[in-house]
Scaffold this motif. Structure first.
Motif, PDB file in Angstrom:
ATOM      1  N   UNK A   5      57.728 -41.017 -26.007  1.00  0.00           N
ATOM      2  CA  UNK A   5      58.208 -41.109 -24.567  1.00  0.00           C
ATOM      3  C   UNK A   5      56.891 -41.353 -23.932  1.00  0.00           C
ATOM      4  N   UNK A   6      55.855 -40.609 -23.943  1.00  0.00           N
ATOM      5  CA  UNK A   6      54.808 -40.742 -23.464  1.00  0.00           C
ATOM      6  C   UNK A   6      54.199 -41.927 -23.395  1.00  0.00           C
ATOM      7  N   UNK A   7      54.109 -42.788 -24.541  1.00  0.00           N
ATOM      8  CA  UNK A   7      53.456 -44.015 -24.779  1.00  0.00           C
ATOM      9  C   UNK A   7      54.397 -45.132 -24.026  1.00  0.00           C
ATOM     10  N   UNK A   8      55.785 -44.831 -23.964  1.00  0.00           N
ATOM     11  CA  UNK A   8      56.642 -45.715 -23.314  1.00  0.00           C
ATOM     12  C   UNK A   8      56.466 -45.498 -21.822  1.00  0.00           C
ATOM     13  N   UNK A   9      56.283 -44.543 -21.203  1.00  0.00           N
ATOM     14  CA  UNK A   9      56.144 -44.219 -19.938  1.00  0.00           C
ATOM     15  C   UNK A   9      54.729 -45.037 -19.334  1.00  0.00           C
ATOM     16  N   UNK A  10      53.927 -44.802 -20.267  1.00  0.00           N
ATOM     17  CA  UNK A  10      52.462 -45.603 -19.990  1.00  0.00           C
ATOM     18  C   UNK A  10      52.628 -46.769 -19.895  1.00  0.00           C
ATOM     19  N   UNK A  11      53.184 -47.665 -20.961  1.00  0.00           N
ATOM     20  CA  UNK A  11      53.465 -49.055 -20.780  1.00  0.00           C
ATOM     21  C   UNK A  11      54.323 -49.618 -19.574  1.00  0.00           C
ATOM     22  N   UNK A  13      54.276 -47.956 -16.710  1.00  0.00           N
ATOM     23  CA  UNK A  13      53.374 -47.553 -15.463  1.00  0.00           C
ATOM     24  C   UNK A  13      52.426 -49.012 -15.594  1.00  0.00           C
ATOM     25  N   UNK A  14      51.885 -49.273 -16.653  1.00  0.00           N
ATOM     26  CA  UNK A  14      50.809 -50.648 -16.923  1.00  0.00           C
ATOM     27  C   UNK A  14      51.705 -51.628 -16.190  1.00  0.00           C
ATOM     28  N   UNK A  15      52.648 -51.906 -16.721  1.00  0.00           N
ATOM     29  CA  UNK A  15      53.886 -53.037 -16.298  1.00  0.00           C
ATOM     30  C   UNK A  15      53.939 -53.217 -14.970  1.00  0.00           C
ATOM     31  N   UNK A  16      54.516 -52.222 -14.320  1.00  0.00           N
ATOM     32  CA  UNK A  16      54.401 -52.317 -12.960  1.00  0.00           C
ATOM     33  C   UNK A  16      53.268 -52.169 -12.003  1.00  0.00           C
ATOM     34  N   UNK A  17      52.162 -51.680 -12.456  1.00  0.00           N
ATOM     35  CA  UNK A  17      50.823 -51.644 -11.898  1.00  0.00           C
ATOM     36  C   UNK A  17      50.613 -53.016 -11.873  1.00  0.00           C
ATOM     37  N   UNK A  18      50.841 -53.788 -12.956  1.00  0.00           N
ATOM     38  CA  UNK A  18      50.484 -55.367 -13.081  1.00  0.00           C
ATOM     39  C   UNK A  18      51.207 -56.112 -12.064  1.00  0.00           C
ATOM     40  N   UNK A  19      52.604 -56.035 -12.032  1.00  0.00           N
ATOM     41  CA  UNK A  19      53.382 -56.810 -11.627  1.00  0.00           C
ATOM     42  C   UNK A  19      53.536 -56.699 -10.120  1.00  0.00           C
TER      43      UNK A  19
END
Length: 145
Positions: A5-11, A13-19
């Motif tokens: 779950x933490x891995x998915x949440x981190x991904x 977070x990274x997606x929204x930070x980039x987009x």
């Protein structure tokens, strides 16, 4: 082992930070808005906002109404120059009260007249917050001029 779950949440977070990254000054804006809050402070609720037709060319005036349990404040924002705005305000019920306009750079102070009217000339664009001092302290949410 890492929690899936933490891995998915981190991904995510990274997606929204980039987009769609947060505005660069978001943390400063939040701290600005929260700075004066104490137990005896009331925050006005923003009511209606209107764009008023300008009388001179491209000029556009905005009107914003804020309501609290004891008072209502109407602000009219009119461009003064390219870099500044005139802020006219009316407090109801009317009375001569200390009024402050907090900006990111300075604190402007005045007193409303017996009809509740006050004004601030040549306020620089940016985030501001209005503070009315009567039996307690009432302030508006931060707005951007």
């Amino acid at each position: 082992m890492t929690n899936p779950d933490e891995v998915v949440l981190q991904q995510v977070r990274e997606l929204w930070t980039a987009v769609d990254p947060p505005p660069p000054l978001l943390a400063d804006w939040v701290l600005f808005a929260l700075e004066p809050t104490t137990a005896d402070v009331e925050i006005f609720r923003a009511g209606g906002r209107r764009e008023l037709a300008g009388a001179r060319g491209e000029e556009c005036t905005r009107s914003i109404t804020f309501s609290g349990t004891r008072r209502t404040v109407v602000l009219t924002l009119t461009p003064s120059t390219e870099d500044t705005v005139r802020v006219d305000g009316w407090i109801a019920p009317p009375g001569a009260l200390p009024v402050e306009l907090r900006t990111g750079k300075r604190l402007l102070s005045t007193t409303s007249d017996e009809r509740g009217r006050f004004a601030f000339d040549q306020v620089e664009h940016g985030q501001v917050q209005l503070v009315v001092r009567d039996d307690g302290t009432t302030l508006t949410p931060a707005i951007v001029l």
